[in-house]
Design a protein around this motif. Structure first.
Motif, PDB file in Angstrom:
ATOM      1  N   ARG A 104       0.841  -1.196   0.000  1.00 49.01           N
ATOM      2  CA  ARG A 104       0.000   0.000   0.000  1.00 49.01           C
ATOM      3  C   ARG A 104       0.878   1.249   0.000  1.00 49.01           C
ATOM      4  O   ARG A 104       1.686   1.459   0.894  1.00 49.01           O
ATOM      5  CB  ARG A 104      -0.906   0.015   1.226  1.00 49.01           C
ATOM      6  N   GLU A 105       0.699   2.077  -1.007  1.00 45.00           N
ATOM      7  CA  GLU A 105       1.410   3.339  -1.093  1.00 45.00           C
ATOM      8  C   GLU A 105       0.448   4.397  -1.611  1.00 45.00           C
ATOM      9  O   GLU A 105      -0.390   4.127  -2.464  1.00 45.00           O
ATOM     10  CB  GLU A 105       2.617   3.235  -2.038  1.00 45.00           C
ATOM     11  N   GLY A 106       0.602   5.607  -1.093  1.00 48.35           N
ATOM     12  CA  GLY A 106      -0.217   6.700  -1.584  1.00 48.35           C
ATOM     13  C   GLY A 106      -1.631   6.673  -1.054  1.00 48.35           C
ATOM     14  O   GLY A 106      -1.959   5.976  -0.092  1.00 48.35           O
ATOM     15  N   PRO A 107      -2.533   7.454  -1.674  1.00 47.17           N
ATOM     16  CA  PRO A 107      -3.916   7.576  -1.202  1.00 47.17           C
ATOM     17  C   PRO A 107      -4.696   6.274  -1.376  1.00 47.17           C
ATOM     18  O   PRO A 107      -4.329   5.407  -2.164  1.00 47.17           O
ATOM     19  CB  PRO A 107      -4.477   8.697  -2.084  1.00 47.17           C
ATOM     20  N   ARG A 108      -5.804   6.189  -0.631  1.00 46.17           N
ATOM     21  CA  ARG A 108      -6.629   4.982  -0.664  1.00 46.17           C
ATOM     22  C   ARG A 108      -7.506   4.957  -1.908  1.00 46.17           C
ATOM     23  O   ARG A 108      -8.130   5.954  -2.264  1.00 46.17           O
ATOM     24  CB  ARG A 108      -7.504   4.914   0.593  1.00 46.17           C
ATOM     25  N   GLY A 109      -7.564   3.784  -2.555  1.00 42.96           N
ATOM     26  CA  GLY A 109      -8.352   3.625  -3.763  1.00 42.96           C
ATOM     27  C   GLY A 109      -9.687   2.957  -3.498  1.00 42.96           C
ATOM     28  O   GLY A 109     -10.116   2.803  -2.348  1.00 42.96           O
ATOM     29  N   ILE A 110     -10.346   2.525  -4.578  1.00 42.85           N
ATOM     30  CA  ILE A 110     -11.689   1.947  -4.478  1.00 42.85           C
ATOM     31  C   ILE A 110     -11.690   0.698  -3.605  1.00 42.85           C
ATOM     32  O   ILE A 110     -12.539   0.543  -2.720  1.00 42.85           O
ATOM     33  CB  ILE A 110     -12.236   1.612  -5.881  1.00 42.85           C
ATOM     34  N   GLU A 111     -10.743  -0.221  -3.835  1.00 40.93           N
ATOM     35  CA  GLU A 111     -10.751  -1.477  -3.084  1.00 40.93           C
ATOM     36  C   GLU A 111     -10.585  -1.231  -1.587  1.00 40.93           C
ATOM     37  O   GLU A 111     -11.240  -1.887  -0.766  1.00 40.93           O
ATOM     38  CB  GLU A 111      -9.647  -2.400  -3.603  1.00 40.93           C
ATOM     39  N   GLN A 112      -9.717  -0.299  -1.228  1.00 39.13           N
ATOM     40  CA  GLN A 112      -9.499  -0.021   0.191  1.00 39.13           C
ATOM     41  C   GLN A 112     -10.723   0.628   0.819  1.00 39.13           C
ATOM     42  O   GLN A 112     -11.082   0.316   1.956  1.00 39.13           O
ATOM     43  CB  GLN A 112      -8.270   0.879   0.345  1.00 39.13           C
ATOM     44  N   ILE A 113     -11.384   1.530   0.082  1.00 35.53           N
ATOM     45  CA  ILE A 113     -12.598   2.177   0.603  1.00 35.53           C
ATOM     46  C   ILE A 113     -13.710   1.153   0.782  1.00 35.53           C
ATOM     47  O   ILE A 113     -14.402   1.127   1.814  1.00 35.53           O
ATOM     48  CB  ILE A 113     -13.053   3.303  -0.337  1.00 35.53           C
ATOM     49  N   LEU A 114     -13.890   0.276  -0.194  1.00 38.98           N
ATOM     50  CA  LEU A 114     -14.951  -0.722  -0.102  1.00 38.98           C
ATOM     51  C   LEU A 114     -14.660  -1.753   0.983  1.00 38.98           C
ATOM     52  O   LEU A 114     -15.571  -2.229   1.662  1.00 38.98           O
ATOM     53  CB  LEU A 114     -15.140  -1.420  -1.450  1.00 38.98           C
ATOM     54  N   ALA A 115     -13.380  -2.130   1.147  1.00 36.54           N
ATOM     55  CA  ALA A 115     -13.028  -3.099   2.190  1.00 36.54           C
ATOM     56  C   ALA A 115     -13.336  -2.551   3.574  1.00 36.54           C
ATOM     57  O   ALA A 115     -13.760  -3.286   4.469  1.00 36.54           O
ATOM     58  CB  ALA A 115     -11.553  -3.468   2.089  1.00 36.54           C
ATOM     59  N   LYS A 116     -13.128  -1.234   3.770  1.00 35.39           N
ATOM     60  CA  LYS A 116     -13.369  -0.616   5.071  1.00 35.39           C
ATOM     61  C   LYS A 116     -14.830  -0.202   5.254  1.00 35.39           C
ATOM     62  O   LYS A 116     -15.406  -0.366   6.326  1.00 35.39           O
ATOM     63  CB  LYS A 116     -12.480   0.623   5.239  1.00 35.39           C
ATOM     64  N   GLY A 117     -15.438   0.375   4.204  1.00 36.01           N
ATOM     65  CA  GLY A 117     -16.772   0.952   4.349  1.00 36.01           C
ATOM     66  C   GLY A 117     -17.906   0.146   3.753  1.00 36.01           C
ATOM     67  O   GLY A 117     -19.073   0.386   4.079  1.00 36.01           O
ATOM     68  N   GLY A 118     -17.586  -0.831   2.880  1.00 30.96           N
ATOM     69  CA  GLY A 118     -18.633  -1.600   2.214  1.00 30.96           C
ATOM     70  C   GLY A 118     -19.541  -2.373   3.149  1.00 30.96           C
ATOM     71  O   GLY A 118     -20.777  -2.282   3.059  1.00 30.96           O
ATOM     72  N   PRO A 119     -18.993  -3.165   4.099  1.00 28.39           N
ATOM     73  CA  PRO A 119     -19.863  -3.899   5.029  1.00 28.39           C
ATOM     74  C   PRO A 119     -20.753  -2.982   5.870  1.00 28.39           C
ATOM     75  O   PRO A 119     -21.898  -3.327   6.183  1.00 28.39           O
ATOM     76  CB  PRO A 119     -18.866  -4.669   5.901  1.00 28.39           C
ATOM     77  N   SER A 120     -20.237  -1.802   6.234  1.00 23.86           N
ATOM     78  CA  SER A 120     -21.066  -0.858   7.000  1.00 23.86           C
ATOM     79  C   SER A 120     -22.216  -0.344   6.139  1.00 23.86           C
ATOM     80  O   SER A 120     -23.328  -0.112   6.644  1.00 23.86           O
ATOM     81  CB  SER A 120     -20.213   0.318   7.478  1.00 23.86           C
TER      82      SER A 120
END
Length: 292
Positions: A104-120
């Motif tokens: 992981r380098e740089g800003p968060r992309g789609i996969e990282q956002i969905l992994a963290k926020g998708g289940p919520s």
């Protein structure tokens, strides 16, 4: 523009129906409009601080609109705090310690956002369909798990111990390896999970709900370590010989030496979130907590 293949043909009608349903609820239209305003503010701040990519920011904005439109601020606040805390603590620790194995380098992309926020997001949709407040406490458990994992990974990098024990068998591994645990990281995970769990009190939860959220969140972070140690892909760069979680290193395809090729950090995080989802729902339902 955000989708791969033809997934937009299924996602867009469903999302449009969800937003329309939220607008038709009492006070729904003003809530959705406020959600759009908050999304612009939050995403604008995240893009300005380079916390997310443009595509990741758009997805985070859609999650914001949906969660505020259906659940209002009580639902949005924990997820927003998770994303903000994750970005801030990663930026802070990144100035002192850089994980040599991380892809992981740089800003968060789609996969990282969905992994963290998708289940919520799934929890708030279920709440919108059932109006059962138990889904709020399940969502808090997901946030507690993600927060505990982020704090454990970031603060754990500051621990002077190296190597560190790896779950589940406690064999020594270099600091920063997926599955490795440290005293600093464990304490940070417990603190983060408990801090999120305390938000249960603002939605008429009691000590029992706080304990369930804190416990499952902390255990979820440890499950992340177990899955990371057992299944997450680890590669060796053919150019520099370094072990890495990145499929491509030094501009060359890396060689898989451990784990499953497609099991990256985001997929491990998502599976831990889904595990916490099931355990929290079972415990809350079994003991009649959260208004279920």
């Amino acid at each position: 523009a955000l989708s791969s293949s033809d997934i937009d043909n299924g996602v867009l009608p469903i999302y449009a129906a969800v937003v329309l349903d939220a607008m038709l609820m009492p006070r729904g239209f003003p809530a959705v409009m406020v959600g759009f305003a908050l999304a612009l503010l939050i995403v604008g701040l995240a893009l300005w601080r380079h916390w997310v990519t443009l595509q990741g920011g758009v997805v985070a904005g859609l999650i914001t609109v949906t969660m505020f439109g259906i659940g209002e601020f009580a639902w949005l606040a924990p997820v927003f705090l998770l994303l903000a805390r994750s970005s801030l603590i990663s930026s802070f620790v990144g100035k002192v310690y850089r994980n040599p194995f991380s892809a992981r380098e740089g800003p968060r992309g789609i996969e990282q956002i969905l992994a963290k926020g998708g289940p919520s997001l799934v929890c708030v949709l279920l709440f919108g369909a059932t109006r059962d407040p138990v889904w709020f406490f399940v969502m808090l458990t997901l946030v507690a798990t993600a927060s505990a994992d982020t704090f454990a990974s970031s603060i754990g990098g500051l621990d002077p111990a190296d190597p560190v024990p790896s779950l589940p068998w406690l064999n020594p591994v270099p600091k920063g390896t997926s599955g490795g645990v440290s005293a600093y990281g464990t304490l940070a995970a417990f603190f983060a999970s408990t801090a999120v769990a305390s938000l249960a009190l603002v939605q008429n939860g009691g000590i029992a709900e706080v304990l369930v959220v804190a416990l499952v969140g902390f255990l979820g972070a440890n499950l992340d370590s177990v899955l990371g140690s057992s299944f997450q892909a680890l590669y060796r760069c053919p150019a520099c010989g370094r072990m890495t979680e990145a499929r491509v290193h030094c501009r060359r395809p890396a060689t898989l030496v451990k784990g499953i090729d497609w099991m990256d950090n985001e997929r491990v995080n998502l599976r831990c979130g889904l595990g916490a989802f099931r355990v929290a729902l079972i415990l809350l339902t079994l003991f009649g907590l959260g208004g279920s």
